[in-house]
Design a protein around this motif. Structure first.
Motif, mmCIF file in Angstrom:
data_model
loop_
_atom_site.group_PDB
_atom_site.id
_atom_site.type_symbol
_atom_site.label_atom_id
_atom_site.label_comp_id
_atom_site.label_asym_id
_atom_site.label_seq_id
_atom_site.Cartn_x
_atom_site.Cartn_y
_atom_site.Cartn_z
ATOM 1 N N ASP A 78 24.444 40.443 -59.845
ATOM 2 C CA ASP A 78 25.891 40.240 -60.624
ATOM 3 C C ASP A 78 26.655 39.970 -59.038
ATOM 4 O O ASP A 78 26.650 40.682 -58.309
ATOM 5 C CB ASP A 78 27.157 41.296 -61.163
ATOM 6 C CG ASP A 78 28.127 41.350 -61.224
ATOM 7 O OD1 ASP A 78 28.640 40.207 -60.911
ATOM 8 O OD2 ASP A 78 29.410 41.614 -61.851
ATOM 9 N N PRO A 79 26.829 37.901 -58.589
ATOM 10 C CA PRO A 79 26.774 37.933 -57.616
ATOM 11 C C PRO A 79 28.339 38.014 -56.864
ATOM 12 O O PRO A 79 29.002 37.887 -56.375
ATOM 13 C CB PRO A 79 27.174 36.220 -57.621
ATOM 14 C CG PRO A 79 26.354 36.352 -58.859
ATOM 15 C CD PRO A 79 25.470 37.497 -59.803
ATOM 16 N N THR A 80 29.353 38.854 -58.136
ATOM 17 C CA THR A 80 30.683 39.073 -57.879
ATOM 18 C C THR A 80 30.759 40.996 -57.769
ATOM 19 O O THR A 80 32.494 40.127 -57.735
ATOM 20 C CB THR A 80 31.762 38.447 -59.090
ATOM 21 O OG1 THR A 80 30.999 39.547 -60.148
ATOM 22 C CG2 THR A 80 31.306 37.134 -59.582
ATOM 23 N N THR A 81 30.596 40.682 -57.678
ATOM 24 C CA THR A 81 30.468 42.644 -57.184
ATOM 25 C C THR A 81 30.194 42.911 -55.610
ATOM 26 O O THR A 81 29.325 42.363 -55.426
ATOM 27 C CB THR A 81 30.013 43.592 -58.261
ATOM 28 O OG1 THR A 81 28.174 43.418 -57.454
ATOM 29 C CG2 THR A 81 30.701 43.723 -59.336
ATOM 30 N N LEU A 82 30.709 43.531 -55.221
ATOM 31 C CA LEU A 82 30.898 43.284 -53.082
ATOM 32 C C LEU A 82 30.351 44.877 -52.919
ATOM 33 O O LEU A 82 31.526 45.488 -53.357
ATOM 34 C CB LEU A 82 32.576 43.117 -52.583
ATOM 35 C CG LEU A 82 32.436 43.684 -51.381
ATOM 36 C CD1 LEU A 82 31.298 42.474 -50.724
ATOM 37 C CD2 LEU A 82 33.811 43.732 -50.955
ATOM 38 N N GLU A 113 27.219 26.722 -55.966
ATOM 39 C CA GLU A 113 28.013 25.876 -56.435
ATOM 40 C C GLU A 113 27.830 26.095 -56.897
ATOM 41 O O GLU A 113 28.539 25.698 -58.542
ATOM 42 C CB GLU A 113 28.151 24.531 -55.562
ATOM 43 C CG GLU A 113 28.987 23.547 -55.583
ATOM 44 C CD GLU A 113 29.204 22.812 -55.226
ATOM 45 O OE1 GLU A 113 29.499 21.655 -56.182
ATOM 46 O OE2 GLU A 113 29.320 22.759 -53.800
ATOM 47 N N ASN A 114 26.569 25.581 -58.466
ATOM 48 C CA ASN A 114 26.092 25.504 -59.247
ATOM 49 C C ASN A 114 26.293 26.788 -59.939
ATOM 50 O O ASN A 114 27.432 26.398 -61.052
ATOM 51 C CB ASN A 114 24.771 24.983 -59.461
ATOM 52 C CG ASN A 114 24.827 23.685 -58.549
ATOM 53 O OD1 ASN A 114 25.540 22.897 -58.985
ATOM 54 N ND2 ASN A 114 23.008 23.298 -58.689
ATOM 55 N N ILE A 115 25.803 28.082 -59.193
ATOM 56 C CA ILE A 115 26.433 29.012 -60.465
ATOM 57 C C ILE A 115 27.276 29.480 -60.478
ATOM 58 O O ILE A 115 27.855 30.744 -61.518
ATOM 59 C CB ILE A 115 25.514 30.370 -59.731
ATOM 60 C CG1 ILE A 115 23.936 30.086 -59.287
ATOM 61 C CG2 ILE A 115 25.160 31.956 -59.667
ATOM 62 C CD1 ILE A 115 22.611 29.775 -60.889
ATOM 63 N N GLN A 116 28.529 28.854 -59.518
ATOM 64 C CA GLN A 116 30.011 29.792 -59.460
ATOM 65 C C GLN A 116 29.996 29.905 -60.495
ATOM 66 O O GLN A 116 31.103 29.479 -61.613
ATOM 67 C CB GLN A 116 30.609 29.436 -57.995
ATOM 68 C CG GLN A 116 32.002 29.704 -58.129
ATOM 69 C CD GLN A 116 32.780 31.029 -58.281
ATOM 70 O OE1 GLN A 116 32.162 31.570 -57.084
ATOM 71 N NE2 GLN A 116 33.062 31.462 -59.337
ATOM 72 N N ARG A 117 30.770 27.975 -61.283
ATOM 73 C CA ARG A 117 30.439 27.800 -62.678
ATOM 74 C C ARG A 117 30.861 28.806 -63.848
ATOM 75 O O ARG A 117 31.024 28.569 -64.676
ATOM 76 C CB ARG A 117 29.820 25.735 -63.203
ATOM 77 C CG ARG A 117 29.772 25.221 -61.951
ATOM 78 C CD ARG A 117 29.281 23.671 -62.239
ATOM 79 N NE ARG A 117 29.755 23.050 -61.261
ATOM 80 C CZ ARG A 117 28.874 22.142 -60.757
ATOM 81 N NH1 ARG A 117 27.337 22.418 -60.792
ATOM 82 N NH2 ARG A 117 28.954 21.506 -59.388
ATOM 83 N N SER A 120 34.293 33.511 -63.596
ATOM 84 C CA SER A 120 35.136 33.300 -63.510
ATOM 85 C C SER A 120 35.956 34.482 -62.113
ATOM 86 O O SER A 120 36.989 33.290 -61.903
ATOM 87 C CB SER A 120 36.280 33.796 -64.794
ATOM 88 O OG SER A 120 35.547 35.252 -64.690
ATOM 89 N N LYS A 121 35.435 35.458 -61.851
ATOM 90 C CA LYS A 121 35.578 35.649 -60.353
ATOM 91 C C LYS A 121 34.808 35.298 -59.583
ATOM 92 O O LYS A 121 33.700 34.365 -59.591
ATOM 93 C CB LYS A 121 34.763 37.322 -60.592
ATOM 94 C CG LYS A 121 35.107 37.845 -61.795
ATOM 95 C CD LYS A 121 35.099 39.669 -61.499
ATOM 96 C CE LYS A 121 35.273 40.402 -62.696
ATOM 97 N NZ LYS A 121 34.630 41.665 -62.524
ATOM 98 N N PRO A 122 35.316 34.897 -58.338
ATOM 99 C CA PRO A 122 34.051 34.397 -57.069
ATOM 100 C C PRO A 122 33.091 34.636 -57.410
ATOM 101 O O PRO A 122 33.217 36.644 -57.233
ATOM 102 C CB PRO A 122 35.164 34.549 -55.826
ATOM 103 C CG PRO A 122 36.138 35.427 -56.340
ATOM 104 C CD PRO A 122 36.519 35.643 -58.382
ATOM 105 N N ILE A 123 32.510 34.069 -56.369
ATOM 106 C CA ILE A 123 30.769 35.201 -55.808
ATOM 107 C C ILE A 123 30.935 35.894 -54.653
ATOM 108 O O ILE A 123 31.712 34.875 -53.654
ATOM 109 C CB ILE A 123 29.787 33.952 -56.070
ATOM 110 C CG1 ILE A 123 29.113 33.300 -57.141
ATOM 111 C CG2 ILE A 123 28.586 34.439 -55.186
ATOM 112 C CD1 ILE A 123 28.217 32.332 -57.455
ATOM 113 N N VAL A 124 30.549 36.326 -54.265
ATOM 114 C CA VAL A 124 30.567 37.459 -53.027
ATOM 115 C C VAL A 124 29.423 37.436 -52.457
ATOM 116 O O VAL A 124 28.837 38.454 -51.468
ATOM 117 C CB VAL A 124 31.600 38.689 -53.488
ATOM 118 C CG1 VAL A 124 32.805 38.631 -53.924
ATOM 119 C CG2 VAL A 124 31.000 39.876 -54.073
#
Length: 170
Positions: A78-82, A113-117, A120-124
């Protein structure tokens, strides 16, 4: 052969996954970008080393591109969890893509950039150059092969991989 280093929570599951991907020639789990030389697992878990549990992936670019390697990576995290993946919490479990000198940075940024789409949360997921990599203790290498009942936060990704043509049959 090309190399990329990936941090995505516990390195056991990442290694188990990538060992099953066509074109991946070698993997090794270890501690990356540590401010302490040759840290132990206990030192890394203390947070004092600033190291990340990481997987070194050596791949044959004639079989699999860096872009595809990274797409596989993002299926496992999960690229949105720090500082957290699954039940693993701590700075050593942060997600990251770590590159050697070269032109990989442009490809990495494009993939993110492609995965970010998809989120809804920013990739961290951090992106940094490799400063150092120390192989983890032997008992961590191929851990889930030695301990099939061991914890793995990305078991679903491994099962999904088996349904694709990119599965190497291992």
């Amino acid at each position: 052969m090309k190399r990329i280093f990936l941090g995505g929570g516990c390195f056991w599951g990442l290694e188990a996954y990538f060992k099953r991907v066509k074109g991946i020639e070698k993997t090794s789990v270890g501690y990356l970008n540590s401010k302490v030389n040759s840290p132990t697992y206990q030192e890394v878990c203390s947070g004092k080393t600033e190291a990340v549990e990481a997987l070194m992936v050596e791949y044959d670019e004639n079989i699999i591109s860096l872009e595809k390697v990274l797409n596989h990576f993002f299926k496992n995290i999960d690229p949105t969890t720090l500082d957290k993946q699954g039940h693993d919490i701590g700075t050593q479990y942060r997600s990251g893509i770590y590159y050697l000198k070269g032109n990989e940075l442009e490809i990495i940024r494009k993939v993110i950039e492609n995965i970010q789409r998809e989120y809804s949360k920013p990739i961290v997921t951090e992106v940094k150059e490799v400063k150092n990599f120390y192989p983890a203790e032997e008992y961590h290498q191929a851990y889930l092969e030695k301990n099939p009942g061991g914890y793995c936060h990305n078991l679903g990704a491994i099962l999904d991989l088996k349904k694709t043509e990119e599965y190497n049959g291992k």
